[in-house]
Design an enzyme around this catalytic site. Structure first.
Site, mmCIF file in Angstrom:
data_model
loop_
_atom_site.group_PDB
_atom_site.id
_atom_site.type_symbol
_atom_site.label_atom_id
_atom_site.label_comp_id
_atom_site.label_asym_id
_atom_site.label_seq_id
_atom_site.Cartn_x
_atom_site.Cartn_y
_atom_site.Cartn_z
ATOM 1 C CG ASP A 12 -1.851 -1.048 1.263
ATOM 2 O OD1 ASP A 12 -2.141 -1.763 0.275
ATOM 3 O OD2 ASP A 12 -2.115 -1.845 2.347
ATOM 4 N N GLY A 14 1.617 2.993 -2.590
ATOM 5 C CA GLY A 14 1.142 3.779 -3.675
ATOM 6 C C GLY A 14 1.668 3.303 -4.947
ATOM 7 C CE LYS A 15 2.356 -2.379 -4.429
ATOM 8 N NZ LYS A 15 2.003 -2.284 -2.913
ATOM 9 N N GLY A 16 -0.164 1.580 -7.328
ATOM 10 C CA GLY A 16 -0.947 1.864 -8.319
ATOM 11 C C GLY A 16 -0.715 3.130 -8.989
ATOM 12 C CG ASN A 37 -2.688 -10.818 -2.386
ATOM 13 O OD1 ASN A 37 -2.655 -10.696 -3.557
ATOM 14 N ND2 ASN A 37 -1.479 -11.662 -1.972
ATOM 15 N N GLY A 39 -4.638 -4.274 -3.716
ATOM 16 C CA GLY A 39 -5.537 -3.543 -4.044
ATOM 17 C C GLY A 39 -4.784 -2.198 -4.562
ATOM 18 C CG HIS A 40 -2.116 -2.050 -6.912
ATOM 19 N ND1 HIS A 40 -1.149 -2.741 -7.922
ATOM 20 C CD2 HIS A 40 -1.729 -2.750 -5.748
ATOM 21 C CE1 HIS A 40 -0.556 -3.349 -7.369
ATOM 22 N NE2 HIS A 40 -0.704 -3.517 -5.962
ATOM 23 C CD GLN A 222 0.505 -8.903 -2.926
ATOM 24 O OE1 GLN A 222 1.147 -9.693 -3.482
ATOM 25 N NE2 GLN A 222 -0.518 -8.729 -2.786
ATOM 26 N N GLY A 300 -10.588 -3.002 3.506
ATOM 27 C CA GLY A 300 -11.372 -2.028 4.080
ATOM 28 C C GLY A 300 -10.504 -1.833 5.720
ATOM 29 N NE ARG A 301 -7.251 -6.959 6.694
ATOM 30 C CZ ARG A 301 -6.421 -7.832 6.684
ATOM 31 N NH1 ARG A 301 -6.154 -8.588 7.592
ATOM 32 N NH2 ARG A 301 -5.661 -8.042 5.478
ATOM 33 N N PRO A 302 -8.476 -1.016 8.817
ATOM 34 C CG PRO A 302 -9.083 -0.481 11.192
ATOM 35 C CD PRO A 302 -9.559 -1.493 10.092
HETATM 36 P P1 GDP Z 1 -0.794 0.383 -3.432
HETATM 37 O O1 GDP Z 1 -1.169 -1.066 -2.977
HETATM 38 O O2 GDP Z 1 0.710 0.465 -3.066
HETATM 39 O O3 GDP Z 1 -1.175 0.454 -5.117
HETATM 40 O O4 GDP Z 1 -1.406 1.418 -2.654
HETATM 41 P P2 GDP Z 1 -2.722 1.327 -2.215
HETATM 42 O O5 GDP Z 1 -3.804 1.951 -3.452
HETATM 43 O O6 GDP Z 1 -3.336 0.271 -1.449
HETATM 44 O O7 GDP Z 1 -2.991 2.445 -0.986
HETATM 45 C C1 GDP Z 1 -2.446 3.668 -1.400
HETATM 46 C C2 GDP Z 1 -3.408 4.914 -0.735
HETATM 47 O O8 GDP Z 1 -2.657 6.186 -0.805
HETATM 48 C C3 GDP Z 1 -4.717 5.046 -2.004
HETATM 49 O O9 GDP Z 1 -5.418 5.261 -1.413
HETATM 50 C C4 GDP Z 1 -3.868 6.310 -2.813
HETATM 51 O O10 GDP Z 1 -4.893 6.981 -3.372
HETATM 52 C C5 GDP Z 1 -3.305 6.988 -1.715
HETATM 53 N N1 GDP Z 1 -2.087 7.999 -2.509
HETATM 54 C C6 GDP Z 1 -1.055 7.763 -2.951
HETATM 55 N N2 GDP Z 1 -0.107 8.353 -3.205
HETATM 56 C C7 GDP Z 1 -0.354 9.276 -2.005
HETATM 57 C C8 GDP Z 1 0.072 10.668 -1.745
HETATM 58 O O11 GDP Z 1 1.169 11.085 -2.053
HETATM 59 N N3 GDP Z 1 -0.600 11.231 -0.889
HETATM 60 C C9 GDP Z 1 -1.852 10.941 -0.334
HETATM 61 N N4 GDP Z 1 -2.326 11.736 0.678
HETATM 62 N N5 GDP Z 1 -2.397 9.763 -0.703
HETATM 63 C C10 GDP Z 1 -1.751 9.071 -1.634
HETATM 64 P P1 IMO Z 2 -0.787 -4.293 -2.298
HETATM 65 O O1 IMO Z 2 -0.442 -4.809 -3.654
HETATM 66 C C1 IMO Z 2 -0.844 -4.892 2.154
HETATM 67 C C2 IMO Z 2 -0.860 -8.871 3.645
HETATM 68 C C3 IMO Z 2 -2.402 -9.445 4.164
HETATM 69 C C4 IMO Z 2 -1.552 -10.189 5.415
HETATM 70 C C5 IMO Z 2 -0.609 -10.979 4.571
HETATM 71 C C6 IMO Z 2 -1.118 -12.107 4.075
HETATM 72 O O2 IMO Z 2 -2.107 -3.592 -2.205
HETATM 73 O O3 IMO Z 2 0.012 -3.606 -1.685
HETATM 74 P P2 IMO Z 2 -2.469 -12.915 1.774
HETATM 75 O O4 IMO Z 2 -3.756 -12.661 1.624
HETATM 76 O O5 IMO Z 2 -1.525 -12.358 0.800
HETATM 77 O O6 IMO Z 2 -2.130 -14.425 2.131
HETATM 78 O O7 IMO Z 2 -2.061 -11.965 3.306
HETATM 79 O O8 IMO Z 2 -0.168 -10.025 3.636
HETATM 80 N N1 IMO Z 2 -1.311 -8.295 2.335
HETATM 81 C C7 IMO Z 2 -1.165 -6.893 1.822
HETATM 82 N N2 IMO Z 2 -0.978 -5.987 2.646
HETATM 83 N N3 IMO Z 2 -1.006 -4.544 0.625
HETATM 84 C C8 IMO Z 2 -1.157 -5.729 -0.049
HETATM 85 O O9 IMO Z 2 -1.176 -5.668 -1.489
HETATM 86 C C9 IMO Z 2 -1.356 -7.132 0.480
HETATM 87 N N4 IMO Z 2 -1.530 -8.150 -0.008
HETATM 88 C C10 IMO Z 2 -1.359 -9.085 1.113
HETATM 89 O O10 IMO Z 2 -2.974 -8.339 4.845
HETATM 90 O O11 IMO Z 2 -1.055 -9.650 6.377
HETATM 91 MG MG MG Z 3 -2.736 -1.683 -1.772
#
Ligand code: GDP
Ligand code: IMO
Ligand code: MG
Length: 425
Positions: A12, A14-16, A37, A39-40, A222, A300-302
């Site tokens: 998470d 911000g790869k997406g 698993n 979410g980008h 991940q 949706g987990r914190p």
């Molecule tokens: P990913 O799994 O690495 O693609 O990241 P996620 O999408 O799961 O989580 C990143 C979250 O941070 C998303 O809600 C993005 O919209 C948000 N985000 C990404 N870059 C920034 C940033 O520079 N600032 C803020 N405030 N939010 C960002």
């Molecule tokens: P992105 O690509 C954050 C975490 C799960 C759990 C562990 C194992 O959005 O960064 P799994 O379902 O893969 O067997 O769960 O890995 N996890 C992630 N945490 N971002 C992810 O993907 C994740 N994919 C899996 O919360 O701790």
């Molecule tokens: Mg993610």
């Protein structure tokens, strides 16, 4: 230019968003590991797109998107997502491809994921996403998996029956509900024509693109600390999200990779269970969660939040060979008067670890060593030029780069496409 993009922390980062930014210059975007698993998130104007299986490059018309052999793909999740992508107005025909060597996550893998997690004792739970990832990869390395190419075979439905029967033995032993083989056959029969148009030899496809000197962008899911080999085992996912996984998960040689970009938040988050040395349980952590919108894009987990950890940053730089960093979420730290950076882990006897220990019991016995930096306490999300950043923000970034190694490539100061500063890439 072929680029591998990986997450440096626990996901998470911000790869997406960064993939979306780099897709402008790419011809093909490839997912090489993980499954739904992931979410980008990509934010364009008022619209927020969340992708789980489909490469984030799909939001750019004309770019090819590939699900490589290293991915585990749930056909139901995929179909739902493809429908969504089409409803958003993006064309899939001729530009979305799935490797016939990729493995499928079947309903019984999902059932096993939940059942295995439910019997784990307190303190041993992984907090998986429940998407069947672990059992699908276990089947792959155990050599009893289901590959995408199997749907092309006349005995596909018999294979479904056989696998359900075998999975039921495990489900029974875990005290979980068993699955009905004929129901599964009914469920998977329509999957064959639905998937067929996308299934291809993606190795051949990628090599044709390499021969034509097209640019390939590898989209890691991940992250380094969730890697089955390099992460906080066993609190990890079941694949290799690190740079080497881009090659084994796609069939492209390491010699074809020109650069590795690491995505890293300027603080740290983690979802699910497992160690997190710089985790905060106070108002600072809550402020990061609220300002950063730190709630899982898949479940949706914190998200758990904490200070930036340079031990992890340096470890990720080395394991992945990160040339450039995409540093994200600077804006989330805008209001902090003091910002901390963890530079090591101190054992009770005073010994300080500067590298990430393999043994989690060692880690549990350590306290993070922090250095403090003054915050900048002004808004950065509207800044479009690096030079215009507050001095203290530049000093914070410089100190991080000094500690972890690698150059600054991209800086992100907000969720939207426009809030991305190109520095060096
Ligand atoms: P990913 O799994 O690495 O693609 O990241 P996620 O999408 O799961 O989580 C990143 C979250 O941070 C998303 O809600 C993005 O919209 C948000 N985000 C990404 N870059 C920034 C940033 O520079 N600032 C803020 N405030 N939010 C960002
Ligand atoms: P992105 O690509 C954050 C975490 C799960 C759990 C562990 C194992 O959005 O960064 P799994 O379902 O893969 O067997 O769960 O890995 N996890 C992630 N945490 N971002 C992810 O993907 C994740 N994919 C899996 O919360 O701790
Ligand atoms: Mg993610």
């Amino acid at each position: 230019m072929n680029t591998v993009l990986v997450g440096a922390q626990w996901g998470d980062e911000g790869k997406g968003k960064v993939i979306d930014f780099l897709t402008e210059e790419a011809d093909v975007v490839v997912r090489f590991q993980g499954g739904s698993n992931a979410g980008h998130t990509v934010v364009v104007g008022e619209k927020k797109y969340v992708l789980h299986l489909v490469p984030s490059g799909i939001l750019h018309d004309g770019k090819h998107c590939v699900i490589g052999n290293g991915v585990v793909m749930d056909p139901f999740d995929l179909m739902r997502e493809l429908e969504q992508v089409e409803s958003w107005g993006f064309e899939l025909k001729g530009r979305f491809h799935i490797s016939e060597r990729a493995h499928m996550v079947m309903q019984w893998h999902r059932a096993l994921d939940k059942a295995e997690e439910s019997v784990r004792a307190e303190g041993e739970k992984i907090g998986t996403t429940g998407r069947g990832i672990g059992p699908a990869y276990a089947a792959k390395v155990g050599r009893y998996g289901m590959r995408v190419g199997d749907i092309l075979k006349p005995n596909f439905l018999d294979l479904v029956r056989k696998q359900v029967k075998e999975a039921n033995i495990k489900l029974r032993s875990l005290g979980a509900l068993e699955l009905d083989a004929e129901e599964m056959v009914k469920l998977y029969t329509p999957m064959v024509p639905a998937l067929l148009p996308y299934v291809t030899d993606t190795i051949q496809l990628l090599h044709q693109n390499l021969d034509a000197e097209k640019s390939i962008l590898f989209e890691g899911a991940q992250a380094t600390m969730l890697d089955i080999d390099f992460g906080t085992y066993p609190f990890v996912t079941s694949s290799n999200p690190t740079a080497g996984g881009a090659c084994t998960g796609s069939g492209v040689s390491p010699r074809a990779i020109d650069r590795v970009i690491g995505v890293m938040k300027l603080y740290t988050t983690r979802v699910g269970e497992g160690p997190f040395p710089t985790e905060l349980f106070d108002a600072d952590g809550e402020l990061m969660r609220q300002r950063g919108g730190e709630f899982g894009a898949t479940t949706g987990r914190p998200r758990r939040c904490g200070w930036f950890d340079a031990v992890i940053g340096r470890y990720a730089q080395r394991v992945n060979g990160i040339d450039y960093w995409a540093l994200t979420k600077l804006d989330v730290l805008d209001s902090f008067p003091v910002i901390k950076i963890c530079t090591g882990y101190k054992r009770k006897d005073g010994f300080v670890y500067n590298t990430f220990p393999a043994d989690l019991e060692v880690l549990a016995d350590c306290e993070p060593v922090y250095e403090e930096m003054p915050g900048w306490q002004c808004e950065t999300s509207k800044i479009t030029d690096y030079a215009a950043l507050p001095e203290n923000a530049k000093k914070y970034i410089d100190r991080i780069l000094e500690l972890v190694g690698g150059k600054l490539g991209v800086l992100s100061v907000g969720p939207a496409r426009e809030t991305t500063l190109r520095i060096n890439v």
